[in-house]
Design a protein around this motif. Sequence first.
Motif, PDB file in Angstrom:
ATOM      1  N   ALA A  12       0.862  -1.183   0.000  1.00  0.00           N
ATOM      2  CA  ALA A  12       0.000   0.000   0.000  1.00  0.00           C
ATOM      3  C   ALA A  12       0.892   1.225   0.000  1.00  0.00           C
ATOM      4  CB  ALA A  12      -0.903   0.007   1.218  1.00  0.00           C
ATOM      5  N   LEU A  13       0.549   2.211  -0.807  1.00  0.00           N
ATOM      6  CA  LEU A  13       1.268   3.467  -0.871  1.00  0.00           C
ATOM      7  C   LEU A  13       0.349   4.547  -0.321  1.00  0.00           C
ATOM      8  CD1 LEU A  13       3.676   4.587  -3.542  1.00  0.00           C
ATOM      9  CD2 LEU A  13       1.956   6.190  -2.760  1.00  0.00           C
ATOM     10  N   VAL A  14       0.817   5.278   0.674  1.00  0.00           N
ATOM     11  CA  VAL A  14       0.001   6.302   1.322  1.00  0.00           C
ATOM     12  C   VAL A  14       0.532   7.660   0.904  1.00  0.00           C
ATOM     13  CG1 VAL A  14      -0.831   7.203   3.519  1.00  0.00           C
ATOM     14  CG2 VAL A  14      -0.382   4.750   3.266  1.00  0.00           C
ATOM     15  N   GLY A  15      -0.304   8.421   0.214  1.00  0.00           N
ATOM     16  CA  GLY A  15       0.107   9.723  -0.293  1.00  0.00           C
ATOM     17  C   GLY A  15      -1.062  10.649  -0.449  1.00  0.00           C
ATOM     18  N   ALA A  16      -1.043  11.411  -1.516  1.00  0.00           N
ATOM     19  CA  ALA A  16      -2.126  12.356  -1.794  1.00  0.00           C
ATOM     20  C   ALA A  16      -2.997  11.776  -2.897  1.00  0.00           C
ATOM     21  CB  ALA A  16      -1.559  13.714  -2.157  1.00  0.00           C
ATOM     22  N   GLU A  17      -3.231  12.568  -3.937  1.00  0.00           N
ATOM     23  CA  GLU A  17      -4.123  12.088  -4.987  1.00  0.00           C
ATOM     24  C   GLU A  17      -3.509  10.931  -5.771  1.00  0.00           C
ATOM     25  OE1 GLU A  17      -2.260  15.810  -7.004  1.00  0.00           O
ATOM     26  OE2 GLU A  17      -3.586  15.716  -5.308  1.00  0.00           O
ATOM     27  N   LEU A  18      -4.348  10.095  -6.253  1.00  0.00           N
ATOM     28  CA  LEU A  18      -3.943   8.911  -7.002  1.00  0.00           C
ATOM     29  C   LEU A  18      -3.351   9.317  -8.351  1.00  0.00           C
ATOM     30  CD1 LEU A  18      -3.950   5.852  -7.539  1.00  0.00           C
ATOM     31  CD2 LEU A  18      -6.299   6.089  -8.315  1.00  0.00           C
ATOM     32  N   ASN A  19      -2.209   8.735  -8.669  1.00  0.00           N
ATOM     33  CA  ASN A  19      -1.569   8.932  -9.961  1.00  0.00           C
ATOM     34  C   ASN A  19      -1.459   7.548 -10.586  1.00  0.00           C
ATOM     35  OD1 ASN A  19       0.490   9.007 -11.981  1.00  0.00           O
ATOM     36  ND2 ASN A  19       1.227  10.942 -11.136  1.00  0.00           N
ATOM     37  N   LEU A  20      -2.376   7.227 -11.492  1.00  0.00           N
ATOM     38  CA  LEU A  20      -2.443   5.871 -12.058  1.00  0.00           C
ATOM     39  C   LEU A  20      -1.172   5.466 -12.796  1.00  0.00           C
ATOM     40  CD1 LEU A  20      -6.128   5.786 -13.331  1.00  0.00           C
ATOM     41  CD2 LEU A  20      -5.154   4.524 -11.404  1.00  0.00           C
ATOM     42  N   ALA A  21      -0.573   6.399 -13.536  1.00  0.00           N
ATOM     43  CA  ALA A  21       0.647   6.067 -14.276  1.00  0.00           C
ATOM     44  C   ALA A  21       1.782   5.728 -13.310  1.00  0.00           C
ATOM     45  CB  ALA A  21       1.047   7.219 -15.193  1.00  0.00           C
ATOM     46  N   ARG A  22       1.934   6.514 -12.248  1.00  0.00           N
ATOM     47  CA  ARG A  22       2.982   6.253 -11.265  1.00  0.00           C
ATOM     48  C   ARG A  22       2.708   4.938 -10.533  1.00  0.00           C
ATOM     49  NH1 ARG A  22       3.195  10.834  -8.247  1.00  0.00           N
ATOM     50  NH2 ARG A  22       4.663  11.658  -9.734  1.00  0.00           N
ATOM     51  N   GLN A  23       1.468   4.708 -10.192  1.00  0.00           N
ATOM     52  CA  GLN A  23       1.094   3.476  -9.495  1.00  0.00           C
ATOM     53  C   GLN A  23       1.448   2.254 -10.357  1.00  0.00           C
ATOM     54  OE1 GLN A  23      -3.121   2.844  -9.084  1.00  0.00           O
ATOM     55  NE2 GLN A  23      -2.855   1.573  -7.271  1.00  0.00           N
ATOM     56  N   ARG A  24       1.092   2.285 -11.618  1.00  0.00           N
ATOM     57  CA  ARG A  24       1.369   1.167 -12.520  1.00  0.00           C
ATOM     58  C   ARG A  24       2.880   0.971 -12.699  1.00  0.00           C
ATOM     59  NH1 ARG A  24      -1.610   2.683 -16.355  1.00  0.00           N
ATOM     60  NH2 ARG A  24      -0.055   3.860 -17.506  1.00  0.00           N
ATOM     61  N   MET A  25       3.617   2.073 -12.899  1.00  0.00           N
ATOM     62  CA  MET A  25       5.052   1.991 -13.087  1.00  0.00           C
ATOM     63  C   MET A  25       5.739   1.404 -11.856  1.00  0.00           C
ATOM     64  SD  MET A  25       8.104   3.833 -12.248  1.00  0.00           S
ATOM     65  CE  MET A  25       7.450   5.399 -11.747  1.00  0.00           C
ATOM     66  N   LEU A  26       5.394   1.866 -10.668  1.00  0.00           N
ATOM     67  CA  LEU A  26       6.007   1.334  -9.446  1.00  0.00           C
ATOM     68  C   LEU A  26       5.689  -0.152  -9.274  1.00  0.00           C
ATOM     69  CD1 LEU A  26       5.352   4.295  -6.971  1.00  0.00           C
ATOM     70  CD2 LEU A  26       7.559   3.608  -7.945  1.00  0.00           C
ATOM     71  N   ARG A  27       4.455  -0.523  -9.532  1.00  0.00           N
ATOM     72  CA  ARG A  27       4.062  -1.934  -9.405  1.00  0.00           C
ATOM     73  C   ARG A  27       4.872  -2.809 -10.368  1.00  0.00           C
ATOM     74  NH1 ARG A  27      -1.024  -1.714 -10.889  1.00  0.00           N
ATOM     75  NH2 ARG A  27      -0.624  -2.615 -12.908  1.00  0.00           N
ATOM     76  N   GLU A  28       5.013  -2.359 -11.595  1.00  0.00           N
ATOM     77  CA  GLU A  28       5.736  -3.153 -12.592  1.00  0.00           C
ATOM     78  C   GLU A  28       7.238  -3.208 -12.307  1.00  0.00           C
ATOM     79  OE1 GLU A  28       4.601  -1.492 -16.360  1.00  0.00           O
ATOM     80  OE2 GLU A  28       2.531  -2.186 -16.162  1.00  0.00           O
ATOM     81  N   VAL A  29       7.846  -2.082 -11.997  1.00  0.00           N
ATOM     82  CA  VAL A  29       9.296  -2.050 -11.785  1.00  0.00           C
ATOM     83  C   VAL A  29       9.699  -2.874 -10.568  1.00  0.00           C
ATOM     84  CG1 VAL A  29      11.244  -0.557 -11.162  1.00  0.00           C
ATOM     85  CG2 VAL A  29       9.700   0.112 -13.005  1.00  0.00           C
TER      86      VAL A  29
END
Length: 186
Positions: free
Chosen positions: A75-92
């Motif tokens: 789980a990543l706790v931050g501010a607004e959701l950034n789908l591109a960043r979320q997908r990139m972090l998950r994949e990398v």
Amino acid sequence: GQVLDAGLSPEDGRLVQLLTPHLAALDIHPELADLAASIRALGDERTETGPLPIDDLQLPDDWPFAARVRGRAVALVGAELNLARQRMLREVFGFEELAWCDARDGEALQALADRVRDRAVEMVLLLARHINQETTDVLLPACRHARVDWVMVRRGEGLPAVRVALERFLADQSATVPMVPIDPAE
């Protein structure tokens, strides 16, 4: 000025983030020049940084912490959701799941704490610039109770910042709760 007099650094990410919209007001106070410079530097950093080259979006094959992150529910706790960043972090990083939680939403934080206690989340990444004392008061006891790793991402929220935070916290066993088998009967 009182915040800086109390010892908070003019480079503190939370302070810079909070006061960025008020840069013009800071310019009329010479004692806040360092803070204004930090805000301007952050703005320059954001405009000068383009997309990362594809080679920078991969971890080395021998990255020593791969086994601690791959295949885990995070789980990543931050501010607004950034789908591109979320997908990139998950994949990398090879996370099985990367759920995003808005640190400003008390109900979402409590729901995440429940998921952590139920061991449905195996690691929590906390974006320092977006969290506050309430966030840590809710999540850290749940992490300790369930023996779930938590990682403070101190500067930034993209791949380099998350990688540095993971490397720092996972290398220092005193900063995180080590992964140990959990007896379901506990």
